[in-house]
Design a protein around this motif. Structure first.
Motif, mmCIF file in Angstrom:
data_model
loop_
_atom_site.group_PDB
_atom_site.id
_atom_site.type_symbol
_atom_site.label_atom_id
_atom_site.label_comp_id
_atom_site.label_asym_id
_atom_site.label_seq_id
_atom_site.Cartn_x
_atom_site.Cartn_y
_atom_site.Cartn_z
ATOM 1 N N LEU A 168 25.291 -15.544 -2.266
ATOM 2 C CA LEU A 168 26.598 -14.984 -2.586
ATOM 3 C C LEU A 168 27.676 -16.013 -2.265
ATOM 4 C CD1 LEU A 168 28.478 -12.622 -3.342
ATOM 5 C CD2 LEU A 168 28.306 -11.847 -0.956
ATOM 6 N N VAL A 169 28.456 -16.371 -3.278
ATOM 7 C CA VAL A 169 29.545 -17.335 -3.114
ATOM 8 C C VAL A 169 30.855 -16.595 -3.397
ATOM 9 C CG1 VAL A 169 30.507 -19.547 -3.838
ATOM 10 C CG2 VAL A 169 28.027 -19.195 -3.877
ATOM 11 N N ASN A 170 31.759 -16.581 -2.419
ATOM 12 C CA ASN A 170 33.018 -15.844 -2.534
ATOM 13 C C ASN A 170 34.188 -16.786 -2.768
ATOM 14 O OD1 ASN A 170 31.894 -13.150 -1.693
ATOM 15 N ND2 ASN A 170 31.492 -14.276 0.198
ATOM 16 N N GLY A 171 35.157 -16.312 -3.546
ATOM 17 C CA GLY A 171 36.402 -17.058 -3.710
ATOM 18 C C GLY A 171 36.277 -18.307 -4.532
ATOM 19 N N LEU A 172 35.863 -18.163 -5.801
ATOM 20 C CA LEU A 172 35.733 -19.315 -6.696
ATOM 21 C C LEU A 172 36.974 -19.474 -7.559
ATOM 22 C CD1 LEU A 172 32.099 -18.682 -7.957
ATOM 23 C CD2 LEU A 172 32.825 -20.665 -6.658
ATOM 24 N N HIS A 173 37.341 -20.709 -7.821
ATOM 25 C CA HIS A 173 38.368 -20.970 -8.816
ATOM 26 C C HIS A 173 37.800 -20.619 -10.187
ATOM 27 C CE1 HIS A 173 41.396 -22.984 -6.343
ATOM 28 N NE2 HIS A 173 40.410 -23.599 -5.714
ATOM 29 N N ALA A 174 38.551 -19.874 -10.981
ATOM 30 C CA ALA A 174 38.121 -19.588 -12.353
ATOM 31 C C ALA A 174 38.243 -20.863 -13.170
ATOM 32 C CB ALA A 174 38.971 -18.475 -12.961
ATOM 33 N N PRO A 175 37.191 -21.294 -13.842
ATOM 34 C CA PRO A 175 37.235 -22.563 -14.589
ATOM 35 C C PRO A 175 38.224 -22.518 -15.742
ATOM 36 C CG PRO A 175 35.272 -21.324 -15.145
ATOM 37 C CD PRO A 175 35.901 -20.607 -13.995
ATOM 38 N N GLY A 176 39.076 -23.526 -15.803
ATOM 39 C CA GLY A 176 40.008 -23.638 -16.914
ATOM 40 C C GLY A 176 41.144 -22.649 -16.883
ATOM 41 N N HIS A 178 44.193 -20.337 -14.300
ATOM 42 C CA HIS A 178 44.879 -20.190 -13.022
ATOM 43 C C HIS A 178 44.498 -18.822 -12.472
ATOM 44 C CE1 HIS A 178 47.161 -23.836 -13.691
ATOM 45 N NE2 HIS A 178 47.525 -23.377 -14.876
ATOM 46 N N GLY A 179 43.410 -18.770 -11.773
ATOM 47 C CA GLY A 179 42.914 -17.503 -11.258
ATOM 48 C C GLY A 179 41.654 -17.733 -10.449
ATOM 49 N N TYR A 180 41.012 -16.627 -10.095
ATOM 50 C CA TYR A 180 39.862 -16.708 -9.217
ATOM 51 C C TYR A 180 38.764 -15.770 -9.687
ATOM 52 C CZ TYR A 180 43.234 -18.941 -6.121
ATOM 53 O OH TYR A 180 44.187 -19.778 -5.603
ATOM 54 N N ILE A 181 37.546 -16.114 -9.316
ATOM 55 C CA ILE A 181 36.407 -15.231 -9.441
ATOM 56 C C ILE A 181 36.087 -14.780 -8.027
ATOM 57 C CG2 ILE A 181 33.993 -15.024 -10.127
ATOM 58 C CD1 ILE A 181 34.490 -17.415 -12.026
ATOM 59 N N ASP A 182 36.173 -13.487 -7.780
ATOM 60 C CA ASP A 182 36.036 -13.014 -6.401
ATOM 61 C C ASP A 182 34.663 -13.305 -5.817
ATOM 62 O OD1 ASP A 182 38.610 -12.130 -6.468
ATOM 63 O OD2 ASP A 182 38.115 -10.039 -6.864
ATOM 64 N N HIS A 183 33.600 -13.010 -6.593
ATOM 65 C CA HIS A 183 32.254 -13.164 -6.056
ATOM 66 C C HIS A 183 31.307 -13.660 -7.149
ATOM 67 C CE1 HIS A 183 33.928 -10.507 -2.967
ATOM 68 N NE2 HIS A 183 34.244 -9.683 -3.956
ATOM 69 N N ALA A 184 30.393 -14.549 -6.785
ATOM 70 C CA ALA A 184 29.340 -15.008 -7.685
ATOM 71 C C ALA A 184 28.015 -14.836 -6.952
ATOM 72 C CB ALA A 184 29.543 -16.466 -8.074
ATOM 73 N N LEU A 185 27.065 -14.169 -7.602
ATOM 74 C CA LEU A 185 25.774 -13.886 -6.989
ATOM 75 C C LEU A 185 24.691 -14.575 -7.807
ATOM 76 C CD1 LEU A 185 24.504 -12.281 -4.658
ATOM 77 C CD2 LEU A 185 24.294 -10.337 -6.208
ATOM 78 N N LEU A 186 24.036 -15.562 -7.199
ATOM 79 C CA LEU A 186 23.027 -16.378 -7.872
ATOM 80 C C LEU A 186 21.642 -16.040 -7.343
ATOM 81 C CD1 LEU A 186 22.332 -18.963 -9.659
ATOM 82 C CD2 LEU A 186 22.581 -20.267 -7.531
ATOM 83 N N ALA A 187 20.696 -15.833 -8.269
ATOM 84 C CA ALA A 187 19.293 -15.646 -7.892
ATOM 85 C C ALA A 187 18.438 -16.136 -9.044
ATOM 86 C CB ALA A 187 18.984 -14.185 -7.585
ATOM 87 N N GLY A 188 17.564 -17.091 -8.778
ATOM 88 C CA GLY A 188 16.758 -17.654 -9.847
ATOM 89 C C GLY A 188 17.655 -18.312 -10.881
ATOM 90 N N TYR A 189 17.473 -17.917 -12.131
ATOM 91 C CA TYR A 189 18.267 -18.485 -13.221
ATOM 92 C C TYR A 189 19.234 -17.459 -13.789
ATOM 93 C CZ TYR A 189 15.140 -22.433 -12.886
ATOM 94 O OH TYR A 189 14.453 -23.521 -12.417
ATOM 95 N N ARG A 190 19.708 -16.576 -12.914
ATOM 96 C CA ARG A 190 20.700 -15.580 -13.323
ATOM 97 C C ARG A 190 21.892 -15.611 -12.376
ATOM 98 N NH1 ARG A 190 17.972 -10.407 -16.333
ATOM 99 N NH2 ARG A 190 17.106 -11.662 -18.013
ATOM 100 N N LEU A 191 23.063 -15.437 -12.963
ATOM 101 C CA LEU A 191 24.305 -15.503 -12.206
ATOM 102 C C LEU A 191 25.158 -14.289 -12.558
ATOM 103 C CD1 LEU A 191 26.285 -17.095 -10.361
ATOM 104 C CD2 LEU A 191 27.140 -18.210 -12.435
ATOM 105 N N ALA A 192 25.516 -13.502 -11.539
ATOM 106 C CA ALA A 192 26.385 -12.345 -11.717
ATOM 107 C C ALA A 192 27.758 -12.672 -11.151
ATOM 108 C CB ALA A 192 25.797 -11.127 -11.007
ATOM 109 N N LEU A 193 28.794 -12.488 -11.969
ATOM 110 C CA LEU A 193 30.171 -12.644 -11.518
ATOM 111 C C LEU A 193 30.735 -11.241 -11.276
ATOM 112 C CD1 LEU A 193 31.450 -15.370 -14.008
ATOM 113 C CD2 LEU A 193 30.242 -15.669 -11.834
ATOM 114 N N ILE A 194 31.370 -11.057 -10.139
ATOM 115 C CA ILE A 194 31.777 -9.711 -9.734
ATOM 116 C C ILE A 194 33.231 -9.703 -9.300
ATOM 117 C CG2 ILE A 194 31.266 -7.774 -8.195
ATOM 118 C CD1 ILE A 194 28.466 -9.257 -7.829
ATOM 119 N N ASP A 195 33.982 -8.784 -9.875
ATOM 120 C CA ASP A 195 35.361 -8.522 -9.456
ATOM 121 C C ASP A 195 35.432 -7.063 -9.047
ATOM 122 O OD1 ASP A 195 38.064 -8.913 -8.958
ATOM 123 O OD2 ASP A 195 38.342 -10.103 -10.778
#
Length: 310
Positions: A168-176, A178-195
């Motif tokens: 679980l990675v918290n507080g990501l810069h949204a690519p491209g 001016h904003g943020y991605i609150d949470h990114a959950l990585l497991a294997g080859y799948r990535l869930a972005l969560i707000d």
């Protein structure tokens, strides 16, 4: 008619290299993505083909079964594609059974091999939680911190404890943007972005584009652009987004979210709007049904950590 093979769907030969498969997937995904005018069913085929062919073990299994009774159909779900393999399956629990993703985490590339990753130290890769919800701006900061903290607690208790490979990675810069991605959950080859949102109890309605409460529009966070951009940046991953609505009293089953007629909450969509209980169910299914759910893909983790808000 015989359904096309995964190789035919991606337009690559049966002896295609990993690089050729990745390049073909990137091209096909851009052409078929529903948000770019493509067909959702075709995009699902492309994603399934890539998930199978990009994983060496799954590809060998597919090659051995191709043309026989074990052939994966073009309408199969990702979990169906791996049902013949104990570590890819999502079986019901029984004596001695272990659900997909519950095995000890393995690292790709392995830290014990000649290809050992130098991008992230093993001590960092072993951590399941990275970053913290951060105060951003002045107005509404307390509410943001509260809902983000609730999401972190929910994911920690319901997902991370049952899935050692999840990161679980918290507080990501949204690519491209001016904003943020609150949470990114990585497991294997799948990535869930969560707000997240924190709203009163009641009944909400989601039609795949707009959220309503008592006939009035409630504006959810704009997560879809970040999902599309992250899919472009991480072509090796299957990226999807969720917006979880927390109730003020902490009830995981509140608020109630009804789905409009014609909208399939279990189907493909760049962003799903759910309450906390449904978020847990859908994330477990999404993460555990992908290829190699027990692995930590170190290069992807490194890139996510590099994008954290400091």
């Amino acid at each position: 008619m015989t359904p096309p093979s995964h190789y035919e769907i991606l337009g690559v030969p049966t002896n295609a290299t990993e690089r050729q498969i990745k390049a073909a997937y990137r091209k096909a995904a851009r052409a078929t993505h529903p948000d770019r005018g493509g067909d959702a069913a075709h995009f699902h085929e492309v994603t399934l083909a890539y998930e199978v062919l990009s994983d060496p073990q799954a590809r060998r299994l597919y090659d051995r079964s191709y043309g026989g009774t074990g052939q994966v159909s073009r309408t199969a779900s990702p979990s169906d594609a791996y049902s013949a393999r104990p570590d890819f399956a999502t079986p019901t629990r029984g004596p001695g059974d272990r659900a997909a993703g519950s095995m000890p985490a393995a690292y790709v590339p392995s830290y014990d091999s000649a290809e050992a990753s130098t991008t992230v130290p093993l001590s960092v890769a072993r951590q399941q939680i990275h970053g913290v919800p951060r105060k951003r701006g002045i107005f509404g900061a307390a509410a943001r911190l509260q809902r983000e903290a609730r999401t972190v607690a929910l994911l920690s208790q319901q997902i991370l404890t049952n899935m050692p490979s999840a990161r679980l990675v918290n507080g990501l810069h949204a690519p491209g943007e001016h904003g943020y991605i609150d949470h990114a959950l990585l497991a294997g080859y799948r990535l869930a972005l969560i707000d997240s949102m924190l709203l009163p109890r009641g009944i909400f309605r989601w039609d795949g584009r707009t959220l309503y409460k008592d006939g009035r529009v409630v504006e959810p966070p704009r997560l879809a652009p970040a999902v599309r951009r992250m899919q472009d940046l991480f072509p090796e991953l299957n990226v999807q987004g969720w917006i979880v609505i927390h109730s003020s009293d902490g009830n995981l089953h509140e608020p109630v979210i009804d789905y409009a007629r014609g909208y399939d909450p279990g189907g493909y969509g760049p962003v799903h709007v759910v309450n906390a209980a449904r978020l847990v169910r859908e994330l477990k299914q999404f993460l555990s049904s992908g290829p190699a759910p027990n692995t930590v893909h170190v290069p992807s983790l490194a890139r996510l950590l590099a994008g954290m808000h400091r």
